[in-house]
Design a protein around this motif. Structure first.
Motif, PDB file in Angstrom:
ATOM      1  N   TYR A  46     -39.812 -15.701  -3.853  1.00  0.00           N
ATOM      2  CA  TYR A  46     -39.697 -14.261  -4.036  1.00  0.00           C
ATOM      3  C   TYR A  46     -40.512 -13.465  -3.030  1.00  0.00           C
ATOM      4  N   ASP A 205     -42.569  -8.671  -1.429  1.00  0.00           N
ATOM      5  CA  ASP A 205     -41.897  -9.126  -2.626  1.00  0.00           C
ATOM      6  C   ASP A 205     -40.420  -8.796  -2.475  1.00  0.00           C
ATOM      7  N   TYR A 207     -37.915  -9.044  -4.461  1.00  0.00           N
ATOM      8  CA  TYR A 207     -37.194  -8.433  -5.570  1.00  0.00           C
ATOM      9  C   TYR A 207     -37.780  -7.095  -5.979  1.00  0.00           C
ATOM     10  N   ALA A 208     -39.008  -6.854  -5.611  1.00  0.00           N
ATOM     11  CA  ALA A 208     -39.625  -5.591  -5.969  1.00  0.00           C
ATOM     12  C   ALA A 208     -40.361  -5.063  -4.752  1.00  0.00           C
ATOM     13  N   ARG A 213     -47.794  -3.446  -3.233  1.00  0.00           N
ATOM     14  CA  ARG A 213     -47.995  -4.796  -3.737  1.00  0.00           C
ATOM     15  C   ARG A 213     -47.983  -5.826  -2.617  1.00  0.00           C
TER      16      ARG A 213
ATOM     17  N   SER B 359     -43.687 -14.550 -11.740  1.00  0.00           N
ATOM     18  CA  SER B 359     -42.721 -13.947 -10.814  1.00  0.00           C
ATOM     19  C   SER B 359     -41.365 -14.626 -10.874  1.00  0.00           C
ATOM     20  N   ASN B 360     -41.380 -15.965 -10.958  1.00  0.00           N
ATOM     21  CA  ASN B 360     -40.103 -16.676 -10.982  1.00  0.00           C
ATOM     22  C   ASN B 360     -39.297 -16.312 -12.226  1.00  0.00           C
ATOM     23  N   TYR B 363     -38.133 -12.431 -11.918  1.00  0.00           N
ATOM     24  CA  TYR B 363     -37.040 -12.159 -10.988  1.00  0.00           C
ATOM     25  C   TYR B 363     -35.785 -12.954 -11.326  1.00  0.00           C
ATOM     26  N   LEU B 365     -35.303 -16.122 -11.432  1.00  0.00           N
ATOM     27  CA  LEU B 365     -35.047 -17.244 -10.544  1.00  0.00           C
ATOM     28  C   LEU B 365     -34.858 -18.527 -11.344  1.00  0.00           C
TER      29      LEU B 365
END
Lengths: 608, 477
Positions: A46, A205, A207-208, A213, B359-360, B363, B365
């Motif tokens: 990510y 990041d 996805y964001a 960040r 995070s995984n 998102y 994933l």
């Protein structure tokens, strides 16, 4: 059940349970605590490394005026998996970025996952980016970067340009990656290391994409700006004066070696070669121009210096002891000896050196040249004398690169003994080479070398290596070589007579009176260089004022006739502008600006 | 020791095993937290909306607790009485699902009642457990009798076959876990070991070539026999004769060049022939263990080359899953699930990334992050610490169920408790194992934690029945 205890089967059942859990625990311990691959793989899932392009160092002229600055632009990356499956308008996108719809669709199909794929070959403008943002389609990502802008639109060959780095360069130099920009030619190339700055890397990041960040792995370091020695106003004037003419102008500040102006004509507008959709067409246009605007004549061309070279012949004669300023020679419309004949124009005769410089007598310097080479007291044969002469010439910066900071500098050409041995099957003497005395024959000089000669005379015997950069941000000084006086092999005491001859040529009874500026004691030497291609080249070297010179200049106009016809007024107007800050001779200015020289030799297409 | 503070309370709820109940509540609480994390979207509106998975999960938990209380109030004899009827209903429901059910992820294993979707097999498991327990508590049932075992096998094979037809063999394979209960009930270990051994060999046969497996089998069995009889000389002699003879034969055949035979074939034939001799010898010498080894070896050798044929019985997606597990496929999308799952768990480290910080998971994933792969959420956000807590709770819970089984006074209750423990153990092994790449991906949930109404409800019913048996046993003392 057997009493309070457990049956052995029940115990084994528990052992099996323990074993199964132990396997899970061990495996979890391994992948969570020991195997550290997963943290990296997770990050890759990510996060992505985004290159932050630093702004390129700006280029200022000596008065702080911007010559090269940066314009914000954006690379557009596309990721198809982040795009809506359907329902967005490819036609609108293609119109926005200026591509055909088919090209856009093809590009979208080619770039399913990775973001490296750029939609457009060239970055888009801020306006286009805002419009794209407004359309708000998923899967389009922009990366900020900058391209060049040249606000004065002058000094094409001087400043150079920027282009995308070639694969060849990337292979050689790991600091570059695909898509990076790199200086091409001119200052942009010469000071690439200083100007480019350092790329930064930020973990983004995927996805964001929230900027706050992002983790900065390495900060981008902006390129250092440089102050160059060019006077933008003077450069622009010189370019305008050279319009319609082929040739070069180089002006140097003698007391520092700083190049004030460097024009190669025809020139081009560097702003037209900025990375973008127009670059290709503009570049093709320039490269197909038979007058070769991309060829920097100021530092690369080999021109015969013509009569301007008499200055050097005279100085060598004096240093060698074969010439005293008061020696007089007779000129009978030229020099005639053993069938060799070098013509001259009509002037008083006999004459001394002072007047010979002022009126540019050919015969006088033929005598001097022969005396140098045939100096029996010093040299057994005149070929030895020639070699001695050649050494002197090299000490003036001819026949070699001056080691300036400008890349692509040519060496010019001073023939060697071997060259003549081969050409004349060893049977040659001073008479054979007589035309060298007046800067003809095989001599080839760059305009930079000729301007440097003017500076040497202005300084009475030495020069500072000409350079184009005055100051680099964050650096106290330039390379040490630019602060060292480079003396010629001729003693400074011999220069004053030459200076007075050059002063006389402009201010009294010489042939370059057109360069006279009231109150500024301009000194100069014209040249009219014969050449096999067409009309004579018009050339002029000059410096002013006579004492404490502020400017030394060489003007070379191809096929423009006598030195006084074209080179003198151009040099004089530049000197007037530089010394007085204005030009009073408006008529002359207008005349020169609007004079076009006919160049039949340049009309043919360049052979491939 | 099992009765320390029992009998003091005579009320039904007072005699409930509070540790087990607490473990149950903790596990379901972990489940709700994990489902919340896996389903929560930052900035989403209507946090309390019923459309959210975690709200549904909480609702199912409340329903489960109500059903649990009702179960506690019922007499345990009721379950004994209706066990076979429930089994019948379950089989009918499974068949009905097969015919009219709803298909999810290729498996026709779901029944829809309005907004509620139930996986039939989840609930059928309760009936199968009760029926098996009743069958095995019949007075004429003997664990040593073939006829009795065949009845148990029939009881299990019918639903297994239906789940196979439903394309949901994963859920059906849970019934394999009954082997642990059968072992506890005294099943001959020489039946248990081969079954497990062959299952393992079946998987290995995809990983290694027949030649490697054959040589390994010969070595493993010979050395085991040596170890069992403490007679190494004979084993070494046997190996020397076998390999020496095979090599000699191989050379003779190939030098003569009359016809070419592979070394594998020669070794295989020689081994099988030699085993005849070995078994005759062992029979005379009364070496029972060697005989068993021989039988196992023959079975293994037959299994190895035929596993490909057996493999073809599996449905394509099951074949894919197994091939993925064995690393034999290049299909990125098949490897993707396990890879992402391992990355999520592996990146958790010791304390994890923090609740709602994975995070995984955030998102998306990790596929199926709230159902079958819920363990990834725990692994990524709470790290090794979190996975150990969950496994610890589950471990304690399973041991507690076994303990409850052991203190039952009747076979019915004991068998039942052990079945529940076995099912939980199987689910945990397969579910956690698949998230960390230990076992092939099978669509079975992590008990009490994975999102899913039918799963939570059926496990709760199963557990509360066991709790009720235990509580009533305690009260009756």
């Amino acid at each position: 059940m057997n009493g309070g205890g457990l049956s052995s089967r029940a115990i084994v059942a528990r052992i099996i349970t323990i074993v199964i859990f132990a396997i899970l625990v061990l495996r979890l311990g391994y992948i969570q605590l020991i195997d550290d691959r997963y943290a990296g793989l997770s990050a890759k899932n990510y996060l992505r490394e985004v290159v932050i392009y630093p702004p390129r160092g700006e280029i200022y002229d000596r008065n702080g005026e911007l010559l090269a600055q940066n314009r914000l632009c954006y690379d557009v990356a596309i990721v198809r998996k982040d795009m809506p499956k359907e329902g967005f308008d490819t036609t609108m996108v293609s119109e926005l970025v200026g591509m055909s719809r088919e090209a856009v669709v093809k590009k979208l199909e080619q770039s399913p996952y990775r973001r490296e794929s750029r939609l457009t070959r060239y970055p888009i403008t801020v306006e286009q980016k805002l419009l794209l943002d407004e359309m708000n389609i998923g899967g389009f990502y922009t990366t900020q970067r900058t391209v060049r802008q040249y606000p004065r639109k002058i000094g094409g060959n001087l400043l150079g340009s920027i282009n995308e780095v070639t694969q060849e360069k990337i292979d050689k130099d790991s600091t570059y990656a695909v898509g990076d920009y790199i200086g091409m030619e001119g200052l942009e190339l010469a000071y690439e290391d200083v100007l480019r700055g350092e790329k930064g890397v930020v973990l983004q990041d995927i996805y964001a994409p929230q900027p706050d960040r992002n983790k900065v792995l390495s900060e981008a370091v902006a390129g250092k700006s440089i102050v160059c020695t060019i006077d933008a106003g003077l450069q622009q004037l010189a370019e305008e004066l050279m319009k319609g003419k082929v040739g070069a102008v180089v002006a140097i500040e003698p007391s520092t070696g700083e190049i004030l102006t460097m024009v190669s004509s025809p020139t081009f507008n560097p702003d037209e070669l900025v990375i973008g959709r127009e670059r290709g067409n503009n570049y093709a246009r320039e490269i197909e121009n038979p007058r070769m605007p991309l060829w920097n004549r100021a530092v690369k061309s080999r021109y015969p210096p013509g009569s301007t070279f008499k200055v050097v012949t005279g100085l060598i004669g004096m240093q060698e002891g074969v010439l005293r300023p008061h020696y007089t020679y007779t000129c009978e419309m030229g020099y005639h000896k053993d069938g060799e004949h070098i013509g001259c124009h009509e002037h008083r005769s006999p004459l001394d050196m002072n007047f010979a410089i002022a009126t540019s007598c050919n015969a006088y310097f033929c005598y001097v040249f022969r005396n140098i080479l045939e100096n029996k007291r010093k040299y057994e044969i005149s070929k030895d004398g020639f070699e001695a002469w050649r050494e002197y010439v090299l000490s003036f910066g001819f026949g070699r690169k001056l080691e300036s900071d400008f890349l692509g500098e040519g060496a010019g050409y001073v023939p060697t003994r071997e060259f003549y041995d081969e050409r004349y099957r060893k049977s040659w003497n001073a008479l054979t080479l007589l035309s060298l005395s007046i800067g003809q024959g095989e001599l080839g000089c760059t305009p930079l070398q000729m301007a440097n000669l003017a500076a040497i005379v202005a300084n009475r015997g030495y020069y500072y290596i000409p350079h184009i950069v005055r100051q680099i941000e964050g650096q106290d000084s330039l390379d040490a070589r630019f602060y060292k006086r480079q003396y010629t092999n001729v003693a400074p005491k011999h220069f004053e007579t030459i200076v007075s001859g050059m002063w006389r040529g402009v201010n009294k009874d010489g042939n370059c009176k057109g360069a006279r500026l009231e109150g500024y004691d301009v000194c100069g030497k014209t040249g009219t260089a014969q050449n096999p291609k067409g009309a004579d080249h018009s050339t002029f070297i000059s410096f002013a004022p006579r004492n404490n010179p502020k400017i030394a200049i060489a003007v070379y106009v191809e096929h423009a006739g006598f030195g006084k016809d074209m080179a003198v007024p151009i040099a004089s107007l530049i000197e007037e502008q530089y010394l007085t800050g204005k030009i009073a001779r408006r008529d002359l200015l207008s005349y020169v600006k609007h004079t076009k020289i006919d160049y039949p030799m340049y009309t043919k297409k360049k052979k491939k | 020791m099992a009765y320390e503070h029992r009998g003091k309370s005579t009320s039904l709820f007072g005699s409930v095993d509070k540790v087990t109940l607490l473990l149950y509540l903790l596990l379901t609480l972990v489940g709700v937290l994990a489902v919340f994390s896996a389903s929560w979207v930052e900035g989403a509106e209507n946090v309390m909306s019923f459309t959210h998975n975690y709200i549904k999960q909480i609702t199912f938990l409340i329903v489960s607790l109500i059903v649990g209380v009702v179960i506690m109030l019922l007499e345990r004899s009721l379950w004994h009485k209706i066990a076979y009827y429930l089994y019948g209903v379950a089989i009918l429901a499974l068949v009905a699902t097969l015919l009219f059910g709803h298909t999810v992820n290729g498996a026709t294993a779901w029944f829809e009642f309005g907004p509620i979707r139930l996986q039939t097999m989840e609930l059928a498991k309760i009936a199968i457990a009760l029926a098996t327990a009743r069958l095995m508590s019949e007075y004429n049932f003997s664990i040593k009798s073939f006829k009795s075992l065949a009845k148990v096998a029939m009881l299990l094979i019918v639903p297994l076959f239906i789940t196979y037809m439903q394309n949901d063999t994963g859920s059906g394979l849970v019934l394999c876990s009954f082997i642990l209960m059968l072992y506890r009930e005294g099943l001959n270990k020489w039946i248990c070991i081969p079954i497990i051994f062959i299952a393992v060999l079946f998987l290995l046969s995809f990983l290694y070539s027949p030649m490697v497996l054959l040589v390994s089998l010969i070595l493993v069995f010979t050395l085991s026999a040596c170890f069992a009889n403490n007679n190494w000389k004979q084993g070494v002699m046997y190996l020397a004769a076998l390999f020496g003879g095979s090599t000699l034969l191989f050379l003779i055949f190939n030098v003569a060049q009359s016809f070419s035979v592979s070394y594998y074939t020669i070794l295989l034939v020689s081994t099988l022939l030699s085993l005849i001799g070995v078994s005759i010898y062992a029979y005379r010498e009364r070496m029972r263990s060697v005989l068993i080894m021989v039988a196992l070896a023959v079975a293994s050798i037959i299994i190895t080359p035929t596993s490909n044929a057996l493999f073809n019985i599996l449905k394509p997606h099951q074949q894919d899953r197994i091939m993925t597990y064995l690393g034999k496929t290049d299909d990125a999308s098949l490897n993707y699930n396990v890879r992402q799952s391992k990355i999520a768990i592996g990146s958790g480290g010791f304390f994890g990334k923090g609740y709602l910080q994975g995070s995984n998971i955030r998102y998306g994933l990790v596929p199926e992050k709230h159902t079958d792969f819920i363990f990834c959420t725990i692994g990524e956000e709470f790290g090794f610490f979190g996975t150990m807590v969950v496994l610890g709770l589950m471990f304690a819970f399973i041991l507690r169920l076994m303990r409850m089984g052991d203190r039952q006074r009747e076979t019915f209750g004991r068998v039942y408790c052990y079945i529940v423990a076995s099912i939980l153990l199987f689910h945990t092994l397969i579910n956690v194992g698949m998230t960390i790449g230990l076992v092939p991906v099978m669509g079975i949930p992590l008990p009490l934690i994975s999102y899913g109404g039918s799963s939570l409800l059926s496990f709760s019913i199963m557990i509360f029945i066991a709790l009720a048996f235990d509580a009533q046993t305690a009260r009756n003392i």
